[in-house]
Design an enzyme around this catalytic site. Structure first.
Site, PDB file in Angstrom:
ATOM      1  N   ASP A 180     -12.204  -7.397   7.873  1.00 24.37           N
ATOM      2  CA  ASP A 180     -12.994  -7.743   6.747  1.00 24.37           C
ATOM      3  C   ASP A 180     -13.673  -8.683   6.815  1.00 24.37           C
ATOM      4  O   ASP A 180     -15.117  -9.315   7.442  1.00 24.37           O
ATOM      5  CB  ASP A 180     -13.347  -6.735   5.225  1.00 24.37           C
ATOM      6  N   LYS A 229       2.491 -15.077   2.719  1.00 31.90           N
ATOM      7  CA  LYS A 229       2.144 -15.838   1.297  1.00 31.90           C
ATOM      8  C   LYS A 229       3.569 -16.451   0.803  1.00 31.90           C
ATOM      9  O   LYS A 229       4.002 -16.014  -0.049  1.00 31.90           O
ATOM     10  CB  LYS A 229       1.781 -15.387   0.230  1.00 31.90           C
ATOM     11  N   ASP A 259      -4.041 -17.755   1.259  1.00 33.12           N
ATOM     12  CA  ASP A 259      -5.090 -18.674   1.008  1.00 33.12           C
ATOM     13  C   ASP A 259      -6.132 -19.317   1.993  1.00 33.12           C
ATOM     14  O   ASP A 259      -6.749 -19.260   1.644  1.00 33.12           O
ATOM     15  CB  ASP A 259      -4.969 -19.256  -0.355  1.00 33.12           C
ATOM     16  N   TYR A 301       0.735  -0.924  -0.306  1.00 34.18           N
ATOM     17  CA  TYR A 301      -0.241   0.047  -0.084  1.00 34.18           C
ATOM     18  C   TYR A 301       0.873   1.048  -0.025  1.00 34.18           C
ATOM     19  O   TYR A 301       0.164   2.580  -0.304  1.00 34.18           O
ATOM     20  CB  TYR A 301      -0.708   0.444   1.648  1.00 34.18           C
ATOM     21  N   ASP A 307      -5.774  -6.096   5.520  1.00 34.09           N
ATOM     22  CA  ASP A 307      -6.975  -5.315   5.168  1.00 34.09           C
ATOM     23  C   ASP A 307      -7.874  -6.940   4.930  1.00 34.09           C
ATOM     24  O   ASP A 307      -9.094  -6.045   5.379  1.00 34.09           O
ATOM     25  CB  ASP A 307      -6.635  -4.731   4.357  1.00 34.09           C
TER      26      ASP A 307
END
Ligand code: NAD
Length: 354
Positions: free
Chosen positions: A249, A189, A221, A138, A245
């Site tokens: 959520d 990952k 994942d 980001y 992020d």
């Protein structure tokens, strides 16, 4: 101890008022704590043309923590970006280097029906997601759109983490786990991304100084899948900005009650900004029906993480549990056809339960 209260817009003032009343009740019982209000977001823009006026920043600087309501509303959507209400929030995060985002996802047994998952999968859920907030893809440079060697346009971003950034968020996660179930799952990952293999190596190294905490690793994942398959297997999840992020959520929606979920954003000095995860809810603003519990639970986090008042934090959380057990519900968490209470009545009940 001083708390800066930035109510913001929409339902912000209604919900923070209930948290202020809880603070006043704690102060009456001997906790040496005071609050001072300042404007932020659209309300600050209306008053001064700036969503984060200098006077608000000054108040935050001389306070021990910030209790934040919510900002934004349709009225401000057409403003140029630097004047938008959410700039107040982003500038506060940057100014105080709030790199650690703590998002609990808790399902009170009484509210298990609100989830889209089966009650037995989520009842009693108590996860804490620790998301790194100021690094990763980001913020990594370079980024942009360019024309590549083949003459085709391409977009690109840079995933990047400095060792110090990983170390400090890992420490936060291990220390948070020590106050809870003593288990940390680091999500990465590492099978594909160099940056996150490095993340895994550093988290493993930081673990050497936190051997009383159990550490596991999981690919993102799989973590996304496990969160809906068997979310109760997790205690603390620590992860980078982008994965955090998305996963935070996902985890918050396991609970089904946006009006119940608090959050904290901390820096290295344990200074923090505490806020409900929901927004300013313009559709119900001013009606006195908003659920103030996410804000009151944010106050509990503030007491715990920035003021070191664990006993007071637990008192507030216990009071919230008690009012839920008594059957009090605002409209957002009520089962259809059941009686509901308004924002202030819910505040009254929490104070009585304290
Ligand atoms: P929202 O979270 O404000 O509302 C989503 C839905 O949840 C609405 O139906 C709302 O009524 C309901 N809801 C939210 N909080 C509630 C509560 N405490 N009690 C009962 N119901 C509640 O999200 P949105 O509608 O997408 O955004 C509205 C505004 O809030 C926008 O301007 C957005 O930019 C802003 N926003 C601000 C923040 C923040 O300040 N941190 C976060 C998200 C959105």
């Amino acid at each position: 101890m001083k708390i800066a209260v930035l109510a913001g817009d929409g339902i912000g003032p209604e919900i923070t008022e209930q948290a202020e009343r809880v603070i006043a009740a704690l102060a009456q019982d001997g906790l040496r704590i005071e609050t001072e209000r300042a404007l932020v977001g659209g309300a600050a823009y209306d008053a001064s043309g700036d969503p984060l006026p200098e006077s608000t920043l000054k108040l935050c600087e001389k306070s021990d923590a910030i209790l934040f309501g919510a900002v934004g509303g349709p009225k401000y959507d057409a403003l140029p970006r630097p004047k938008r209400p959410e700039q107040g929030l982003l500038r506060l995060r940057k100014h105080f280097d709030l790199f650690a985002n703590l998002r609990p996802a808790t399902v009170f047994p009484e509210l298990a029906h609100a989830s889209t998952l089966r009650p037995e999968v989520v009842a009693g859920l108590d996860i804490l997601i620790v998301r790194e907030l100021t690094g990763d893809i980001y913020f990594g440079q370079p980024r942009g759109v360019r024309t590549n060697e083949a003459g085709e346009r391409e977009g690109f971003d840079t995933m990047r983490y400095a060792e110090s950034e990983i170390r400090r968020i890992a420490v936060i996660a291990f220390e948070a786990a020590r106050k809870r179930g003593k288990r940390v799952c680091s999500v990465d990952k590492a099978n594909v991304l160099e940056t996150t293999q490095f993340w895994r190596d550093i988290v493993t190294d930081v673990h050497q100084q936190h051997r009383d905490i159990e550490l596991s690793h999981m690919y993102v994942d799989n973590a996304a899948m496990q969160l809906v398959r068997n979310p109760k297997q997790f205690d603390v999840i620590v992860t980078g900005n982008m994965f955090g992020d998305i996963l935070s959520d996902e985890a918050s929606m396991l609970t089904g009650s946006i009006g119940m979920l608090p959050s904290a954003s901390l820096n290295a000095r344990n200074f923090g900004m505490y806020e409900p995860i929901h927004g300013s809810a313009p559709d119900i603003a001013g009606k006195g029906v908003a659920n103030p519990l996410a804000t009151i639970l944010s106050l509990a986090m503030l007491l715990r993480h920035s003021l070191g008042q664990e006993a007071a934090a637990q008192r507030v959380e216990t009071a919230v549990r008690k009012v839920l057990a008594q059957g009090l519900r605002t409209a957002d968490i009520a089962e259809q056809g059941k009686r509901t209470v308004g924002t202030r009545e819910m505040g009254d009940a929490v104070i009585a339960a304290l």
